[in-house]
Design an enzyme around this catalytic site. Structure first.
Site, PDB file in Angstrom:
ATOM      1  CB  SER A   1     -14.242 -13.149   5.735  1.00  3.25           C
ATOM      2  OG  SER A   1     -14.840 -12.113   4.985  1.00  3.25           O
TER       3      SER A   1
ATOM      4  CB  CYS B   1     -10.567 -10.536  -7.455  1.00  9.35           C
ATOM      5  SG  CYS B   1     -11.544 -11.758  -6.545  1.00  9.35           S
TER       6      CYS B   1
ATOM      7  N   GLY C   1     -18.955  -6.524   8.190  1.00  2.49           N
ATOM      8  CA  GLY C   1     -19.955  -5.714   8.879  1.00  2.49           C
ATOM      9  C   GLY C   1     -20.726  -6.468   9.940  1.00  2.49           C
TER      10      GLY C   1
ATOM     11  CD  GLU D   1     -14.723 -10.209  18.070  1.00  2.71           C
ATOM     12  OE1 GLU D   1     -14.423 -11.184  17.338  1.00  2.71           O
ATOM     13  OE2 GLU D   1     -14.276  -9.070  17.886  1.00  2.71           O
TER      14      GLU D   1
HETATM   15 ZN   LIG Z   1     -10.146 -12.674  -4.917  1.00  3.27          ZN
END
Ligand SMILES: [Zn+2]
Length: 192
Positions: free
Chosen positions: A10, A147, A14, A88
């Site tokens: 995602s 989270c 890095g 990319e």
């Molecule tokens: Zn989460």
């Protein structure tokens, strides 16, 4: 045997930093690398590849019709290339991913591709779909959700921070931003 690699993640995992570290490792041993990144518009950035921790490097730019096999194999015949690194890579076309596979198979050049797996709606990018299907080696780089779980999804948010649920896969020149979230929080942000 040269391989085609896909390092996927995602946002904010890095990817560019990892690419630049790999490039450094090759060059430190006296090897010759070639860097590429996507050119989505005519903006000219200071550095072609920039990581969030401040590293950067110049790179060749590929567009929709760029023939990576022709350009890289031609350069390789002038001065041998030990490794090609592509940032990319989600924006590669299916044809370009096949050209990368051919560079590994026929020219013997390892090709390391770095890119997003999915877009803001959880759909594969064309380049990512082709790479997931064709790469010899798949490596997941991990970002972290607020989270603490692995962030595998990319939420698009507008200027006010509200989730964007529809629109073009790639928003060029817009003010939208992305937040890396785990699947549960991505799903909740999009309203389930
Ligand atoms: Zn989460």
């Amino acid at each position: 045997m040269a391989k085609l690699y896909f390092y996927y993640a995602s946002m904010n995992a890095g990817k560019s930093t990892t690419l630049l570290q790999a490039d450094f490792n090759y060059r430190e041993r006296g090897m010759h690398t070639m860097l590429w990144t996507a050119q989505l518009d005519d903006r000219s950035d200071d550095k072609a590849i920039e990581s969030r921790i401040g590293l950067g490097a110049e790179a060749h730019r590929y567009q929709d019709g760029t023939d990576l096999w022709a350009q890289i194999s031609a350069a390789h015949s002038v001065e041998p290339i030990d490794c090609v690194l592509i940032d990319e890579a989600q924006f590669l076309s299916k044809d370009q991913v096949w050209q990368c596979a051919r560079l590994a198979d026929e020219a013997g050049i390892p090709v390391l591709c770095y890119g997003l797996r999915t877009d803001f709606q959880g759909e594969l990018f064309p380049g990512s779909a082709a790479l997931l299907g064709l790469a010899d080696s798949l490596v997941e780089l991990k970002a972290v959700c607020h989270c603490g779980k692995k962030a595998s999804m990319n939420l698009r948010v507008d200027e006010s921070g509200a989730a964007v649920k529809a629109g073009a896969q790639t928003e060029i020149g817009g003010n939208d931003r992305y937040v890396a979230l785990c699947r549960k929080h991505f799903s909740e942000a999009l309203g389930g």
